[in-house]
Each structure stands twice: as structure tokens, then as C-alpha cells.
Design a protein around this motif. Structure first.
Motif, PDB file in Angstrom:
ATOM      1  N   LEU A 480       0.824  -1.206   0.000  1.00 36.43           N
ATOM      2  CA  LEU A 480       0.000   0.000   0.000  1.00 36.43           C
ATOM      3  C   LEU A 480       0.864   1.266   0.000  1.00 36.43           C
ATOM      4  O   LEU A 480       0.513   2.263  -0.640  1.00 36.43           O
ATOM      5  CB  LEU A 480      -0.923   0.006   1.225  1.00 36.43           C
ATOM      6  CG  LEU A 480      -2.048  -1.035   1.224  1.00 36.43           C
ATOM      7  CD1 LEU A 480      -2.733  -1.077   2.584  1.00 36.43           C
ATOM      8  CD2 LEU A 480      -3.064  -0.725   0.119  1.00 36.43           C
ATOM      9  N   ALA A 481       1.999   1.241   0.734  1.00 32.29           N
ATOM     10  CA  ALA A 481       2.895   2.399   0.785  1.00 32.29           C
ATOM     11  C   ALA A 481       3.430   2.720  -0.608  1.00 32.29           C
ATOM     12  O   ALA A 481       3.489   3.886  -1.016  1.00 32.29           O
ATOM     13  CB  ALA A 481       4.052   2.126   1.747  1.00 32.29           C
ATOM     14  N   ARG A 482       3.823   1.669  -1.362  1.00 31.19           N
ATOM     15  CA  ARG A 482       4.338   1.895  -2.716  1.00 31.19           C
ATOM     16  C   ARG A 482       3.255   2.481  -3.613  1.00 31.19           C
ATOM     17  O   ARG A 482       3.497   3.433  -4.360  1.00 31.19           O
ATOM     18  CB  ARG A 482       4.860   0.590  -3.312  1.00 31.19           C
ATOM     19  CG  ARG A 482       5.509   0.764  -4.684  1.00 31.19           C
ATOM     20  CD  ARG A 482       5.859  -0.577  -5.296  1.00 31.19           C
ATOM     21  NE  ARG A 482       4.666  -1.337  -5.636  1.00 31.19           N
ATOM     22  CZ  ARG A 482       3.915  -1.113  -6.723  1.00 31.19           C
ATOM     23  NH1 ARG A 482       4.229  -0.146  -7.563  1.00 31.19           N
ATOM     24  NH2 ARG A 482       2.848  -1.848  -6.955  1.00 31.19           N
ATOM     25  N   GLN A 483       2.065   1.943  -3.520  1.00 32.98           N
ATOM     26  CA  GLN A 483       0.962   2.436  -4.361  1.00 32.98           C
ATOM     27  C   GLN A 483       0.596   3.876  -4.005  1.00 32.98           C
ATOM     28  O   GLN A 483       0.324   4.699  -4.880  1.00 32.98           O
ATOM     29  CB  GLN A 483      -0.258   1.522  -4.203  1.00 32.98           C
ATOM     30  CG  GLN A 483      -0.061   0.139  -4.805  1.00 32.98           C
ATOM     31  CD  GLN A 483      -1.241  -0.782  -4.531  1.00 32.98           C
ATOM     32  OE1 GLN A 483      -2.109  -0.475  -3.705  1.00 32.98           O
ATOM     33  NE2 GLN A 483      -1.273  -1.930  -5.209  1.00 32.98           N
ATOM     34  N   ASN A 484       0.618   4.207  -2.724  1.00 39.06           N
ATOM     35  CA  ASN A 484       0.305   5.574  -2.302  1.00 39.06           C
ATOM     36  C   ASN A 484       1.364   6.562  -2.794  1.00 39.06           C
ATOM     37  O   ASN A 484       1.056   7.704  -3.141  1.00 39.06           O
ATOM     38  CB  ASN A 484       0.198   5.657  -0.774  1.00 39.06           C
ATOM     39  CG  ASN A 484      -1.044   4.970  -0.243  1.00 39.06           C
ATOM     40  OD1 ASN A 484      -2.043   4.852  -0.945  1.00 39.06           O
ATOM     41  ND2 ASN A 484      -0.990   4.494   0.998  1.00 39.06           N
TER      42      ASN A 484
END
Length: 847
Positions: A480-484
Motif C-alpha cells: 500500500l505504501a508503494r501504491q500511495n
């Protein structure tokens, strides 16, 4: 619209706080710089003016420049000139001034004043037995050889009082003098941390000039006589090689010189303030962009009920004006404190600043307010313009349309063109070398940075994607951190760019400093065979008594020694310097390659010249060189050899026995020597003891020489780290601001994640990893650009320093990357905590 703007500012106080802090820090640095430099400049100017209060007209030597003149120091003034000046109508009194170098040791044997300015002078009593320049506070003035008076600041630092004995060095050998008095003075060098020792006039002339000669004559006007009138009267009786200057003009010239000297410091500090403000621009743009995005429905409804585009834009700019004004006022107050703190820090380093009030000029206030407001308004203009384009129909939707792909394509195209042009200009400048390449390189660097900034949304995807394997270790929060991080590339780019700018400069300067150190080490290793170089303290250019070389030559450990004597001359019609050496020892002390001839040819009128001078004058072995020596006599020299010059050894080298008879003052500027056991601490201690533990004499090995030359670069680098630290602090605020507003923007999403099973530690980890990825992205870009700029600047330096060698400081670059990661971790603490504490039900219902 004004009421609307004020309402929005009050409604978003927390979100605008980081913007206020960013602008405030930049303004504080600008205001602090102006307050500090104005205060120091004013203090020195007033101190300088006090020093000229007793001088109505100053007479100084005036060497007439012409093509036949020998470059050297101007002739001094005689006692006859002093007597004439004293008898000129309108002159109340006249006194002679003698100045020179005089190093003083404290009671531990260390140099007083740290080599900043160690000066000696004369006490010239008038008819009343007093010298108006100096006021004795203890004891009396010196009257004979062996007596000395100290300025009060030096006496206090060295813990000396009248009656004590002090060790002094003027040109090398140690002298033991008796302190007979302590005095106060308005001398600016003393106020800045230097030392001043006074001798009687006869002794001072023997030490610093010649018997009966002065460096300057100061004349006091009688009552009712103006400085201009006195100067006119003096002009009529002065010899051709002397000039008169009024005290008023001297004070103005000194004030101008001080102002110009402070100007360079002020400019340098303002550059870094500008960098901090530039970094702050990214925060401001980000803040207002996100505020506009979050108020899409509100702005669209305003348009629907009749607000024009200009009114919407004006509303956003009004908010920015209010924020900028608040930040400017707070920054100005903080800047005054910074200015006072900087003066205290300067005093604590030993560089005593003359007393004076803290100067907060009207221009400082005006500049601070203008900078704060203008920077904020200009940064908010683009988001305001974007807000004005929101169509009224968007009021029917919950989210305004995302930026189009066409916009990103246009941005990427422009960024690619700018980046390519910037790289081309920087490379072209590096290829030119020297000063010719500075302009293209500086312009190219600016274009490249702008190009990379424009391209960062494009660069963010592949670089952040490269971190995917590591992020997978953290499971769903990592994914999720990468996508955000890549969801809004513009925002990620603006946040990372703030950190990129600071790290680009820090890395570039570190690469240059490390490479310079390597080049200097190479220079010393390649140019010298000697184990030690002996010189006077300070900058090492002061004259050294021939007795020093004679004393060292008697040491059993010394296997080869040569004093180096410098004499100005006119060689083949050009101004040059002759370097006298010992022809028998020099080949053991310096390392040069010959293109013609050898050291064996050196002696008598046969000289060695470096290849640059030989090429310029088309000389070769056997060529005859006409020369006019320092004393004005003419002669002819013969080229015995041509060597490849370097930074340590260059110019016209000849036998000391040939040049010494033509020198007006016989002195060395260095002594090179080689010892049987090589450069060891025991040998260095022995040499120092042989010279009487003289604090004024430096005995340096190759590494000492390299370290001394590199000290200036190291000091400058440390200052740059401190100054650029502000830009990094502003960048941290930027990351915090972006994450905090992003958390607010994604409240509904975070609530959904909590509802489907992501626990609070997982939410915290997601926000922290997102911050870490963005910070490392900025760090990688900054370090990469810094290395490139460091290489390019090194190509320019290599044109002047052939031994320059590019060194990549891997350890420090790793530390910088670690620092970028630390910035990300620290910046995420508050936003991550805030995200984890969101009430999932309230967040899901949030609009």
C-alpha cells in the motif's frame, strides 16, 4: 471574497502551519543575515572612525608605476619629510608611523592571536610625551631596546602585566622583551582578535624598516584649519614619491572596504537563505494544491453561484498573502534573534567584535516582509489558477477530475528537453575548463535542476518501483505504501524535490572538497622531496631571517637544506620574481622533470625556468635573458635548463649567491630541508627546540602543508553543512506537511482499510514506509545530481590544479542516503500516529 479567504485560513490553521514554518525559517535566515552583517559592519566602521580621529592628514609613500619600475614595495618616508610636515602652516603636530609583523607568545609558549593579525608598531611621543593613538592604562610607554607595550586585550588573553617578560619573534629568532606598559586602542585588527605590540621608534625602525624611515606620517591640524587646507599645504612640500590623504577620506575608504568585505559574507549567507526559501516553495505549492483539491466542491459551488475565475484565484492569493505576512513577521522577529546569536558565536570563537548596538535597518524589515509575502503569493499562484479552472458542474461530483495524461506528457516532454539542454551545457562548460567554462556550467546546472524537477513525476514511478522487493517484506502495508507513493506523482515529486535540492548541494560540495584534498596531497607528494618546510606563521609569506637557515644547517640530523629567497625583478621586460636557492642542495629537496638541461647547470648567472615561461618567451637552453634586479641594476642571465613547473615549484630559479647582493632586504620566505631519519615527530621536535620553541615559526611536513591548504576548504564545507541544514529542516517540514494532508485526504480510505482488518500498527507502518520511500527517492536524485555537478566543477578546477583527482566519498554519500531515510522516518511520526488514531466509522462517513 476577502471574508471567504480569511475564513479559509482560520478553518485550516493546522494544515497551513507547516507552510508558515517553512516561510518563517527562510525569512528568519534572510533577516538574521542582514541584521548580523549590518551590526558587524557598523561596529567596525565606528571603531575605524575612532582610529582616524587623531589623524587630519596622512602622508604615505606613493610609488610611481611605469614600465621601467621594479615591482617591489614603495619607498618609505624619511625623517626630513616628517620635519617638513610638522612645520607646514596649519599643522599642530606630526608623528611617524612604523608597522610590521610581531608575534607574541603566551606564558605556555603558544602564539597569541592565533596568527590572525600579529602586528608591531612604534610609540611616537609628541611634545607632551604622549602618543594620541594609544592611552596607557598601566605602566609607561617603551623608551629603549628590550622594552615593549601590549594592547589591553592581548595582555588580558596572555595574562601579562607591566614588569613581566614576554617572548617575541619578528623575523624568526626569539627575542625576550620586558613588558613596560599596557594600552588601549581603537585599532580594528585588535578589536577583531589580533595583537599589537609597541616599541620605541628607533627600535621599531630597526625591526620593521630602516633607521630614520617611516611607513606613514600622520599630521594633526591646528585649530581653525580644515583637513582640505592642511592637505593643500602639505602637497606643496611633499617629495614626488609621497602623497597626502585627508583623515575624512581615509575613514570613508576604510568604511567602504569594510562594507565590501561584509558584502561577500552577506551574499554567501543570503544565497543559502534563498535555497531554504526555494525549498520552501515546494511546500507552499504542495499545501495550496492539496487545499484546493480538498475544497473542490466548495470552489465549484462558488463558481455556480456567480464567482468568476479571477475572484476564485484572488481568494487563494489572499489566503497566501495572509499566511506570508504572518510568516514574515514571525521570521523577522526570529531573524533579529539569529543576528544577535551569530554575533555571540563569532565572539566565542575568539574573533572579538567591537561593541555596538544591534542594527535592525528599515531595509531589513522591508526585505523580510516582501520576501515572505512575495514568495508565498508566487508559490500559491499556480494552485490558485488551477482552482479557478474548476467548472461549476464539478459541484455535482464528490471529486474533481484528476489531471489528464496529456498534461503529464507535455510536462515530461518539457522536462526532457530542459534536462538534456542542462546536461549538454554542463558538459560543454566542463570541456572549456578554467574561467571560460564557469558561465555555461552555472547556467546549465540551473537548467538541469529545473528539468529534473519537471521530470520527477516521470522518474518517481521506476525509482519507487525499484523498492518493491524490499517493501514486499512488510506485507500489505509495504504494498500500500508503494501504491500511495506513486498514486499522485506530482505531489510525490514536489515533496521529494525539496530534499533533492539540499542533498544536491551537500553532495556536490563534498565531492569537490574530497577531490581537492586528494589533489593537494598529490601536489605536495609530486612537487617536494624535502621532509620539512620552515616558514613564518600566519599566511607563510612573511620574511624569515637568514639566521634560521644557518641555525638549522648546524643540526646533525639535517642532510640537505636550502633557503628560498624571493626577489621582484623585471625579466625580459615583464614583471616577475626571481627565486634564489642553494644549487647544491635544491635537487635533493624538490621533484621536477626537465625537458632540457638539469640541476647541474644551476649556478652563477645560469638559471632554470619552468616550461610555461620558456614557451611564452621562446627560450631554450643557452638563451640569454636581460634582467633588471630589485636594486635597479641590470644584468644578463642564461637559461641552463627548462623544467616542468608545478604548484609547489615554478618560475625562474637561480643561485642565491647571484640574487642576494641585489636585494634591498635580505630575507627568506621559506627554508626547505631533508633529514637523515625522514619526517618523524622526534625530528620535528628537535628542529623546533633548535629554533627556541618559537611560536611564530611553522615547521611542516608534507601532510602538514596539505592539511593547511585544505583547512580553508574544510572550514567552508563545515559552514556549508550548517547553512544547508536549514534547507534540510524545511524539506522535513515538507514531508510532514504532505503526509499529514495526505492522511486527511485519505481519511475515508484509511477507515475502510481499518474496517477490513488492517490494524493500527499496520496503518502506522504504511504511512512510515510511504514517507521513507519518498525521502529516499529525493535522496537518490540529490546524490546523483551532486556527484554529476561535483565531477563537472572538478574539470574546471583541474585546469588550475593539474594534480586534482576525482574522489567519490562513498562513506559520506551513504551517510547522506541514511540521513534522507532518517528524514522520512522522523517526518512520518506525527502523520502516522494521526492516521492510526482515526475513528474508522467517522472516517468512512467522511466526505
Amino acid at each position: 471574497m476577502l471574508r471567504t479567504a480569511l475564513r479559509n485560513v482560520l478553518a485550516h490553521k493546522a494544515r497551513l502551519l507547516m507552510t508558515v514554518l517553512a516561510v518563517m525559517l527562510g525569512v528568519a535566515f534572510v533577516a538574521g543575515t542582514l541584521v548580523f552583517t549590518n551590526t558587524i559592519s557598523d561596529a567596525y566602521q565606528k571603531s575605524s572612525q575612532k582610529g582616524f580621529q587623531g589623524v587630519d592628514v596622512a602622508i604615505s609613500p606613493d610609488k610611481k608605476d611605469d614600465d621601467s619600475a621594479i615591482p617591489g614595495e614603495a619607498p618609505r618616508l624619511s625623517q626630513q619629510v616628517l620635519d617638513k610636515a610638522a612645520k607646514v602652516p596649519g599643522a599642530a603636530s606630526a608623528y611617524g608611523v612604523v608597522n610590521g609583523y610581531s608575534a607574541l607568545a603566551d606564558k605556555k609558549g603558544d602564539l597569541l592571536g592565533g596568527g590572525f593579525s600579529n602586528r608591531g608598531g612604534n610609540y611616537y611621543p609628541g611634545a607632551d610625551g604622549k602618543d594620541p593613538r594609544y592611552t596607557m592604562t598601566e605602566g609607561r610607554a617603551p623608551k629603549a631596546a628590550g622594552e615593549i607595550a601590549l594592547d589591553s586585550k592581548t595582555a588580558e588573553r596572555g595574562k601579562y602585566k607591566a614588569g613581566d617578560s614576554i617572548r617575541v619573534s619578528v623575523d624568526g629568532p626569539v627575542r625576550n622583551e620586558k613588558v613596560v606598559g599596557v594600552f588601549t586602542t581603537d585599532d580594528g585588527n585588535v578589536a577583531a582578535g589580533g595583537t599589537l605590540a609597541l616599541y620605541d621608534t628607533v627600535t621599531a625602525q630597526k625591526l620593521f624598516a630602516k633607521p630614520g624611515q617611516f611607513d606613514e606620517i600622520d599630521v594633526k591640524a591646528a585649530a581653525g584649519t580644515s583637513q582640505a587646507t592642511l592637505k593643500s599645504a602639505l602637497d606643496k612640500v611633499l617629495p614626488e614619491q609621497a602623497k597626502a590623504t585627508t583623515g575624512e577620506k581615509l575613514a570613508k575608504d576604510q568604511a567602504k572596504a569594510i562594507e565590501e568585505g561584509m558584502s561577500s559574507m552577506q551574499t554567501a549567507m543570503l544565497v543559502f537563505a534563498g535555497i531554504a526559501l526555494f525549498v520552501g516553495i515546494f511546500i507552499i505549492v504542495n499545501t495550496f494544491s492539496m487545499l484546493v483539491a480538498q475544497r473542490t466542491r466548495e470552489l465549484a459551488l462558488m463558481r455556480a453561484v456567480g464567482a468568476t475565475r479571477r475572484q476564485v484565484t484572488r481568494s487563494v492569493l489572499m489566503e497566501a498573502t495572509f499566511v506570508g505576512a504572518v510568516a514574515a513577521v514571525v521570521g523577522l522577529a526570529a531573524g533579529v534573534g539569529i543576528g544577535a546569536l551569530l554575533r555571540s558565536v563569532l565572539n566565542s570563537t575568539g574573533a572579538s567584535v567591537p561593541d555596538g548596538p544591534l542594527i535592525v535597518a528599515p531595509t531589513t524589515v522591508l526585505v523580510s516582509v516582501l520576501v515572505g509575502v512575495v514568495v508565498t503569493v508566487l508559490s500559491a499562484w499556480l494552485p490558485g489558477r488551477r482552482a479557478a479552472k474548476i467548472p461549476p458542474v464539478a459541484a455535482m461530483n464528490s471529486v474533481h477530475a484528476a489531471p489528464t495524461t496529456r498534461g503529464l506528457v507535455l510536462r515530461n516532454t518539457i522536462g526532457s528537453i530542459l534536462a538534456a539542454a542542462g546536461v549538454a551545457l554542463v558538459v560543454a562548460g566542463a570541456g572549456m575548463g578554467g574561467s571560460d567554462g564557469q558561465g555555461p556550467m552555472a547556467f546549465g546546472a540551473a537548467v538541469l535542476v529545473i528539468g529534473i524537477f519537471v521530470l520527477t513525476p516521470l522518474l518517481s514511478r521506476p525509482l519507487i518501483a525499484a523498492a518493491s522487493p524490499v517493501l514486499r517484506i512488510f506485507g500489505m502495508p509495504g504494498k500500500l505504501a508503494r501504491q500511495n507513493a506513486v498514486r499522485n506523482p506530482r505531489r510525490t515529486a514536489a515533496t521529494a524535490s525539496a530534499l533533492m535540492v539540499g542533498l544536491t548541494l551537500i553532495t556536490g560540495m563534498t565531492v569537490i572538497a574530497g577531490s581537492m584534498q586528494k589533489g593537494i596531497n598529490n601536489m605536495a607528494a609530486d612537487g617536494l622531496k624535502s621532509d620539512y618546510v620552515v616558514s613564518m606563521g600566519g599566511d607563510g609569506t612573511r620574511p624569515l631571517s637568514p639566521e634560521v637557515a644557518k641555525t638549522l644547517a648546524k643540526v646533525d640530523e639535517v642532510s640537505a637544506i636550502s633557503p628560498l629567497r624571493s626577489s621582484p625583478a623585471r625579466v625580459a621586460g615583464d614583471t616577475d620574481t626571481l627565486m634564489g636557492v642553494d644549487p647544491k642542495a635544491i635537487k635533493e629537496l624538490v621533484n621536477v622533470d626537465f625537458t632540457e638541461g638539469s640541476f647541474g647547470a644551476l649556478g652563477g648567472t645560469k638559471v632554470l625556468v619552468d616550461d610555461k615561461i620558456a614557451d611564452k618567451n621562446h627560450w631554450k637552453v643557452g638563451s640569454t635573458i636581460p634582467v633588471t634586479y630589485e636594486d635597479g641594476s641590470n644584468g644578463k642571465l642564461t637559461v641552463g635548463g627548462v623544467y616542468e613547473g608545478n604548484q609547489m615549484v615554478h618560475g625562474v630559479m637561480l643561485d642565491s649567491a647571484t640574487v642576494t647582493p641585489h636585494m634591498t632586504t635580505v630575507a627568506d620566505f621559506q627554508v626547505m630541508l631533508k633529514t637523515k631519519g625522514g619526517a618523524t615527530q622526534d625530528t620535528q621536535d628537535l628542529l623546533k627546540k633548535t629554533l627556541g620553541d618559537n611560536p611564530a615559526i611553522k615547521i611542516q611536513n608534507k601532510q602538514d602543508l596539505s592539511d593547511e591548504i585544505a583547512k580553508a576548504f574544510t572550514l567552508m564545507l563545515n559552514m556549508l553543512y550548517g547553512l544547508l541544514g536549514m534547507a534540510v529542516i524545511v524539506a522535513v517540514l515538507g514531508v510532514i506537511n504532505t503526509l499529514a494532508m495526505s492522511v486527511f485526504e485519505r481519511s475515508k480510505e484509511i477507515g475502510m482499510l481499518r474496517a477490513i482488518g488492517l490494524d493500527r500498527p499496520g496503518i502506522k507502518r504504511m504511512v512510515r514506509l510511504e514517507s521513507l520511500v519518498i525521502s529516499l527517492f529525493g535522496g537518490v536524485l540529490g546524490i546523483g545530481l551532486g556527484v554529476f555537478f561535483g565531477w563537472a566543477a572538478g574539470e574546471l578546477i583541474a585546469a588550475e590544479l593539474p594534480t586534482y583527482e576525482l574522489v567519490l566519498p562513498w562513506a559520506r554519500m551513504s551517510l547522506f542516503l541514511l540521513m534522507a531515510a532518517l528524514v522520512g522516518v522522523i517526518a512520518a511520526l506525527w502523520p502516522a500516529r494521526r492516521a492510526s488514531k482515526l475513528n474508522m466509522l467517522m472516517a468512512i462517513k467522511a466526505e
